[in-house]
Design a protein around this motif. Sequence first.
Motif, PDB file in Angstrom:
ATOM      1  N   ASP A   1       1.461  13.009  -5.206  1.00  0.00           N
ATOM      2  CA  ASP A   1       2.073  11.691  -5.378  1.00  0.00           C
ATOM      3  C   ASP A   1       1.581  10.791  -4.249  1.00  0.00           C
ATOM      4  N   ALA A   2       0.289  10.493  -4.299  1.00  0.00           N
ATOM      5  CA  ALA A   2      -0.369   9.739  -3.236  1.00  0.00           C
ATOM      6  C   ALA A   2       0.049   8.272  -3.279  1.00  0.00           C
ATOM      7  N   SER A   3      -0.125   7.594  -2.147  1.00  0.00           N
ATOM      8  CA  SER A   3       0.134   6.153  -2.097  1.00  0.00           C
ATOM      9  C   SER A   3      -1.045   5.403  -2.697  1.00  0.00           C
ATOM     10  N   ILE A   4      -0.772   4.228  -3.247  1.00  0.00           N
ATOM     11  CA  ILE A   4      -1.837   3.425  -3.848  1.00  0.00           C
ATOM     12  C   ILE A   4      -2.834   2.981  -2.779  1.00  0.00           C
ATOM     13  N   GLY A   5      -2.334   2.657  -1.582  1.00  0.00           N
ATOM     14  CA  GLY A   5      -3.238   2.282  -0.504  1.00  0.00           C
ATOM     15  C   GLY A   5      -4.142   3.424  -0.089  1.00  0.00           C
TER      16      GLY A   5
ATOM     17  N   LEU B   1     -12.818   0.065   8.102  1.00  0.00           N
ATOM     18  CA  LEU B   1     -13.266  -1.333   8.128  1.00  0.00           C
ATOM     19  C   LEU B   1     -12.117  -2.330   8.124  1.00  0.00           C
ATOM     20  N   GLY B   2     -10.938  -1.902   7.734  1.00  0.00           N
ATOM     21  CA  GLY B   2      -9.784  -2.788   7.676  1.00  0.00           C
ATOM     22  C   GLY B   2      -8.569  -2.014   7.206  1.00  0.00           C
ATOM     23  N   LEU B   3      -7.374  -2.566   7.447  1.00  0.00           N
ATOM     24  CA  LEU B   3      -6.131  -1.953   7.001  1.00  0.00           C
ATOM     25  C   LEU B   3      -5.633  -2.700   5.772  1.00  0.00           C
ATOM     26  N   ILE B   4      -5.595  -2.004   4.645  1.00  0.00           N
ATOM     27  CA  ILE B   4      -5.173  -2.620   3.381  1.00  0.00           C
ATOM     28  C   ILE B   4      -3.657  -2.807   3.388  1.00  0.00           C
ATOM     29  N   THR B   5      -3.207  -4.025   3.114  1.00  0.00           N
ATOM     30  CA  THR B   5      -1.773  -4.321   3.153  1.00  0.00           C
ATOM     31  C   THR B   5      -1.220  -4.794   1.805  1.00  0.00           C
TER      32      THR B   5
ATOM     33  N   PRO C   1       0.787  -1.235   0.000  1.00  0.00           N
ATOM     34  CA  PRO C   1       0.000   0.000   0.000  1.00  0.00           C
ATOM     35  C   PRO C   1       0.815   1.278   0.000  1.00  0.00           C
ATOM     36  N   GLY C   2       2.092   1.218   0.441  1.00  0.00           N
ATOM     37  CA  GLY C   2       2.900   2.425   0.492  1.00  0.00           C
ATOM     38  C   GLY C   2       3.519   2.831  -0.829  1.00  0.00           C
TER      39      GLY C   2
ATOM     40  N   GLU D   1     -12.826   1.171 -10.085  1.00  0.00           N
ATOM     41  CA  GLU D   1     -12.656   0.284 -11.237  1.00  0.00           C
ATOM     42  C   GLU D   1     -11.254  -0.317 -11.307  1.00  0.00           C
ATOM     43  N   SER D   2     -10.293   0.309 -10.675  1.00  0.00           N
ATOM     44  CA  SER D   2      -8.896  -0.093 -10.844  1.00  0.00           C
ATOM     45  C   SER D   2      -8.456  -1.214  -9.925  1.00  0.00           C
ATOM     46  N   VAL D   3      -9.064  -1.322  -8.735  1.00  0.00           N
ATOM     47  CA  VAL D   3      -8.626  -2.341  -7.771  1.00  0.00           C
ATOM     48  C   VAL D   3      -9.345  -3.653  -8.067  1.00  0.00           C
ATOM     49  N   LEU D   4      -8.577  -4.678  -8.415  1.00  0.00           N
ATOM     50  CA  LEU D   4      -9.131  -5.997  -8.718  1.00  0.00           C
ATOM     51  C   LEU D   4      -9.263  -6.858  -7.465  1.00  0.00           C
ATOM     52  N   GLY D   5      -8.369  -6.670  -6.526  1.00  0.00           N
ATOM     53  CA  GLY D   5      -8.397  -7.456  -5.297  1.00  0.00           C
ATOM     54  C   GLY D   5      -7.447  -6.862  -4.293  1.00  0.00           C
ATOM     55  N   LEU D   6      -7.566  -7.272  -3.044  1.00  0.00           N
ATOM     56  CA  LEU D   6      -6.686  -6.731  -2.014  1.00  0.00           C
ATOM     57  C   LEU D   6      -6.579  -7.689  -0.837  1.00  0.00           C
ATOM     58  N   THR D   7      -5.569  -7.439  -0.014  1.00  0.00           N
ATOM     59  CA  THR D   7      -5.393  -8.109   1.271  1.00  0.00           C
ATOM     60  C   THR D   7      -5.592  -7.068   2.359  1.00  0.00           C
ATOM     61  N   ALA D   8      -6.337  -7.424   3.397  1.00  0.00           N
ATOM     62  CA  ALA D   8      -6.602  -6.471   4.466  1.00  0.00           C
ATOM     63  C   ALA D   8      -6.588  -7.178   5.808  1.00  0.00           C
ATOM     64  N   VAL D   9      -6.227  -6.425   6.831  1.00  0.00           N
ATOM     65  CA  VAL D   9      -6.283  -6.907   8.210  1.00  0.00           C
ATOM     66  C   VAL D   9      -7.520  -6.302   8.867  1.00  0.00           C
TER      67      VAL D   9
END
Length: 468
Positions: free
Chosen positions: A145-149, A210-214, A120-121, A169-177
């Motif tokens: 110059d934002a972070s993707i997360g 709701l969660g922390l994207i990692t 995410p950074g 539309e751009s995010v296909l999937g993610l991992t989150a805590v």
Amino acid sequence: MNSPQPAARDALPTAFVDTLRTAFGARFSTAQAVRAHHGHDESHFPDALPDAVVFPHSTGEVAAIVAACRAHRVPIVPYGAGSSLEGHILAIHGGLCVDFSEMNKVLAIHTEDMDVVVQPGVTRKQLNAALHGSGLFFPLDPGADASIGGMASTRASGTNAVRYGTMRESVLGLTAVLADGRVIRTGGRARKSSSGYDLTRLLVGAEGTLGLITELTVRLHPLPEAVSAAVCAFPSVDAAVRTVIQTIQLGVPVARIELLEALTVRAINRYSKTTLREAPTLFFEFHGSPAGVEEQAASVQEIAREQGGMDFEWATRPEDRSRLWQARHDTYFACLNLRPGSRGVTTDVCVPISRLAEAIAGAREDIAASGLIAPILGHVGDGNFHTVILVDPDNPAELERAEALNRRIVERALALDGTCTGEHGIGFGKQDFLLAEHGEAAVDAMRLVKRALDPDNLLNPGKVLPGL
């Protein structure tokens, strides 16, 4: 959009501090300077410092951090690049800031499938540098110059959204805590799926509540064979907006259409040393084959001419385009420079393209009546525009006038079937507007989701949902 004051709170539990310091060493800090850096963003809201900051390197470390916070009831505030405009990263309830800047690896580039897996950074510029030579690029460009997360968390978009869409539309999937420390993976690399609830879309735009994207898998696009940019001045904002509407309605696949009113152009000329005519101005960019770009540009130039467009100038060399768009990206700071020492109260409404002229005309009337300085700019190709209301942050009466002006602009946008935020998110600055836009029943449904996933309200508390 009243500015909340940081809540009174106890010091972090000693056992919690000892646990994090043992696990992370120098990557855990309670130093005043570090806390101050993480308690400040680009909004006009007062600084609100976290009690400590930690810099994780992996999903496992984030899960351990969340588990410790849950055990000691410590609030968690995720931090990307610090460029938010609605107070997302301000620790209004104290707690722990989780800074993802050291989780900045590009994990896998899949050129044949046109997607990439990142931590995410990773910032958008860093990602495009990593893609150099692949024939692909990540097109979303919110200016900073934002972070993707961070971009995923706020469902950001920017100047290219009219052609390439938003982070939704751009995010296909993610991992989150999740708030209880469990790790989930949503979506995947397939371009479509009908499998279960769409948890990816739930977390994209949730602003860390709701969660922390990692980890994220995001869609890429082919680099265009040819790119051309143009600038055109107009006799009025209405004429410029009519040009935008006709361009979109005719189906011209323009990549970017940006509007700057005369005062905004004056600010850019002073700040970026450009020499643009100080009149309502549109910035265009065209992507495609050389023949396609030429055809698109000719169509738009004819539309602009019919609306009284002047000084239609081209920028085909990369260095000229970069200079032009850098000036556009510096607009926020150029506007602040119109009144040194001021802070910007930014509006962020978005309306259907057919109502854009009405929304902007109304905003201009409201600004004139307020007596405030508030340049207008925006990504008008998708109906999104901003005013940067310049205020003295130490003048409560002026802040109140700015908030009243913002409210009028938002109320008009909602009456025109628009939204209070096209891309900046809710944070805590727009919570009242969330209710006005969606109604109590819908916001209650959002609260149910929040309570189910974060019953202790530890994840970015005080943001998005009023009353939590």
